[in-house]
Design an enzyme around this catalytic site. Sequence first.
Site, PDB file in Angstrom:
ATOM      1  N   GLU A 101       0.887  -1.172   0.000  1.00  0.00           N
ATOM      2  CA  GLU A 101       0.000   0.000   0.000  1.00  0.00           C
ATOM      3  C   GLU A 101       0.918   1.213   0.000  1.00  0.00           C
ATOM      4  OE1 GLU A 101      -3.166  -0.336  -0.277  1.00  0.00           O
ATOM      5  OE2 GLU A 101      -3.488  -2.423   0.273  1.00  0.00           O
ATOM      6  N   CYS A 157      -2.468   9.116   2.661  1.00  0.00           N
ATOM      7  CA  CYS A 157      -2.086   8.586   1.345  1.00  0.00           C
ATOM      8  C   CYS A 157      -3.142   8.891   0.293  1.00  0.00           C
ATOM      9  CB  CYS A 157      -1.841   7.097   1.445  1.00  0.00           C
ATOM     10  SG  CYS A 157      -3.239   6.186   2.115  1.00  0.00           S
TER      11      CYS A 157
END
Length: 539
Positions: free
Chosen positions: A276, A310
């Site tokens: 990720e 993010c």
Amino acid sequence: MTDTSTDKVIGERNPVAAPGSRTAADAVTAELVARLVRGITTGEQPTLTRSICPFTGETLAELPESSPEDVARAFETARGAQRAWAARPVRERAAVLLRFHDLLFGAQAELLDLVQVETGKTRAHAFEEVTAAAVEARHYGRAAAGYLKPRRRGGAFPVLTQVHEVRQPKGVIGQISPWNYPLALFVGDALPAFVAGNAVVTKPDSQTALTALRARELLVEAGLPAELWQIVIGEGPVVGPEVVAHADYVSFTGSTRTGRDVAQRAAARLIGASMELGGKNAMIVLADADLDKAAEGAVRACFSSAGQLCISIERLYVARPVADAFLEKFAARTRAMRLGNTLAWGADMGSLVAPRQLETVTRHVEEAVKNGARVVAGGKPRPDVGPLFFEPTILDGVTEDSAVCTEETFGPVVSIYRFDGEDEAVDRANGTPYGLNSSVWSGSTRHGAAVAARLHSGTVNVNEGYAPAYASVAAPMGGMGDSGIGRRHGSEGLLKYTEPQTIAVQRVLSMAPSFGMDDEGYAKLLTRALGAMKALRLK
Ligand code: NAD
């Protein structure tokens, strides 16, 4: 429109939220630290590493680091506990997650304190972490048994071959987590691993280890065997590779640069890994969008956790006919945001986490301005609020050779670009190697969803920035391209921690010539049988 030159913006500094009565020292006492660090796997005379409170720069805790031998021991202990855990019924494992859900809310005030003092985010942004962890605990607590259920599959021959696909746990998962969402990500990526029957060894970022350790305490209180979750602490480039070296599968969340290194190490060991990674997320405001809602949404999308998220928006594409009107609304809201270094509710944006974040943010803004960009809001550090504060910043007229145009800033900075047609907006939004999250604003949800489907990103939110896709934990979340491999959430976020195993039971007739039949006769029989199976549309 409001004047946008840098100098004019000075004097319109973002206001500061009212201070609360409690400080970091109230939240993180010596007793709490002494208790929590006992949860770290370390030797007798460990090296110590310091975490700081981003609000003030003062020392929060001294944490013992784990040596390579400690990491090996952590895996050994976790492995020793894993088999008995995997043998327990899924429903028993899932019940631990459901109890954990309630314990999270019971310990909410304490968790909010810890997240705030370790990350520098506001209380409201810390609250997003508690809810994200709880929602995931509830989802996997309820859905795991269904996801893990043995599936009947069509056998080689109907009736004669009975086949089930079952899911075996991988074993011990090596988890490496970043500092930006120390509760949501740390817990969120471990829960599905546990419910699938695995043990986990986690290396959280040292800066946010206290939050991680407190969350582990709560899961143990909820019924997780303590040996099953081992925490190791230390420098990423030292301890991280040790975690990968012992793991049966790696769950990594962090930057694309580190992710490449971790992925290569995992590949060399032929173990699976989910990555990720970073993003350069785009938001598109179409000409028919509700501009007030889009401006409100942009504030949330760009400045949550001071942009250290993010899935935060860093590029904003606006249809040219509405761009000035949108920018005026967005800038007014951004300038009104209250900065806060307080443990009380009421601040709109907190601090950056570390000097290196402040350095990147400052460099990106200064370079963009040098290349001709205008500062529409913010643009400056705010040492009067805290050593690592930077104002929520909007840039206009950013040139393509500026780092802020293409590289992840990971701070409270967004650039505005104007577009003339939707194809152009889609092409430019897709114009980076990343593909994590994006957002489309339109007066027509059907039209917004149609544009969303053209975007190269793992999640797309229509008429919001990031929250609906992230909070919909039954659906997969993750990145395309340089933003990662694999997904968290939903069935994929759990099944990645399992090995599919096919168990085929052959009944009555074996898969070879029988009753004295020779090979040629068997070939003829099989040919006829396969022809019949096709005619009968068997799969
Ligand atoms: P980072 O890559 O520097 O560190 C992440 C983790 O990896 C930390 O625990 C660190 O100690 C460890 N690490 C560092 N070097 C290592 C190495 N050589 N081997 C193994 N582990 C190592 O990232 P960061 O600065 O902590 O986090 C911010 C980044 O994370 C941003 O790029 C952000 O976009 C990304 N991120 C992605 C997601 C997502 O879901 N896609 C979520 C949060 C953060």
